[in-house]
Design a protein around this motif. Structure first.
Motif, PDB file in Angstrom:
ATOM      1  N   PRO A 104      41.985  27.484  33.633  1.00  0.00           N
ATOM      2  CA  PRO A 104      43.681  28.117  32.688  1.00  0.00           C
ATOM      3  C   PRO A 104      43.374  27.270  31.160  1.00  0.00           C
ATOM      4  N   PHE A 106      44.755  26.532  28.131  1.00  0.00           N
ATOM      5  CA  PHE A 106      46.508  27.214  27.026  1.00  0.00           C
ATOM      6  C   PHE A 106      45.880  26.982  25.570  1.00  0.00           C
ATOM      7  N   SER A 115      45.774  37.153  26.865  1.00  0.00           N
ATOM      8  CA  SER A 115      44.842  36.379  27.519  1.00  0.00           C
ATOM      9  C   SER A 115      43.845  37.194  27.540  1.00  0.00           C
ATOM     10  N   THR A 123      40.382  31.146  31.522  1.00  0.00           N
ATOM     11  CA  THR A 123      41.194  32.222  31.027  1.00  0.00           C
ATOM     12  C   THR A 123      41.626  31.573  29.770  1.00  0.00           C
ATOM     13  N   HIS A 125      44.834  31.710  27.206  1.00  0.00           N
ATOM     14  CA  HIS A 125      46.423  31.969  27.302  1.00  0.00           C
ATOM     15  C   HIS A 125      46.668  31.541  25.217  1.00  0.00           C
TER      16      HIS A 125
END
Length: 215
Positions: A104, A106, A115, A123, A125
């Motif tokens: 992930p 951010f 997202s 991923t 975000h």
């Protein structure tokens, strides 16, 4: 608790981590790739470019610490894309469909969007949060592993000012840029909070590691 760590951020002799005039065609502005030539001379760096060869010395060893033990990354809007990327709904970063993060990520931005799930486990975000809140969220996603504070320099400076960085690896490259975004502005006395070690290599760069005292 997991560590918040900065990895192989390159700065010039006069402290600039990116040049002036960033754009889609020039992500590091007038600096071009001069801050990162040392990186792409290594075996790890060549591998990132899907090329063979490259050195296997100390520079390569430092770069290979990029992935192990990291469960999430926080990056600034300026690392995710060129100025104005938030106006392009199709922009998914500069790393292609399979970014190298594989965790992930951010992205700190004043323009949150849904997202984006990429190939390979990355991923993105998009959050509008303070450094402390972003770190808490990333630590939760990291599942006990470390959180990489990925840059750019303004974001790293904010995390340092907030006292949130546990370990930092900065690479001093022997060039003078004269203009751009500096890493060290407003951080007078930072060295008092860290044990600092330096390693110079045949490529001409110096690796500085900062380890927070008391950890």
């Amino acid at each position: 608790m997991s560590l918040a760590r900065v990895q192989h951020i390159s700065v010039s002799l006069d402290g600039f981590a990116t040049g002036e005039g960033q754009s889609l065609d020039a992500p590091f502005g007038h600096a071009g790739e001069r801050l990162h030539e040392w990186m792409f001379d290594t075996r790890w760096g060549r591998g990132m470019l899907r090329q063979d060869g490259g050195s296997e010395g100390v520079d390569d060893a430092f770069l290979r610490l990029f992935t192990p033990g990291v469960g999430a990354e926080i990056m600034g809007a300026g690392k995710f894309g060129h100025p104005g990327w938030h106006e392009d709904p199709d922009w998914k970063g500069a790393w292609g469909p399979n970014p190298p993060f594989r965790t992930p990520v951010f992205v700190l931005t004043h323009h949150p969007r849904p997202s984006i799930e990429m190939e390979g486990g990355t991923t993105f975000h998009f959050i509008d949060a303070s450094p402390a809140d972003a770190l808490a969220r990333a630590r939760e996603a990291a599942g006990g592993l470390d959180v990489r504070i990925g840059g750019g320099p303004s974001m790293i400076r904010d995390f340092l000012t907030a006292g949130l960085i546990d370990h930092m690896h900065i690479v001093v490259v022997p060039i003078l840029l004269g203009r751009g975004v500096r890493l060290w502005d407003g951080l007078e006395g930072l060295e008092k909070d860290y044990v600092i070690e330096a390693v110079s290599t045949p490529s001409g760069v110096t690796h500085l590691t900062f380890s927070r005292t008391g950890r």
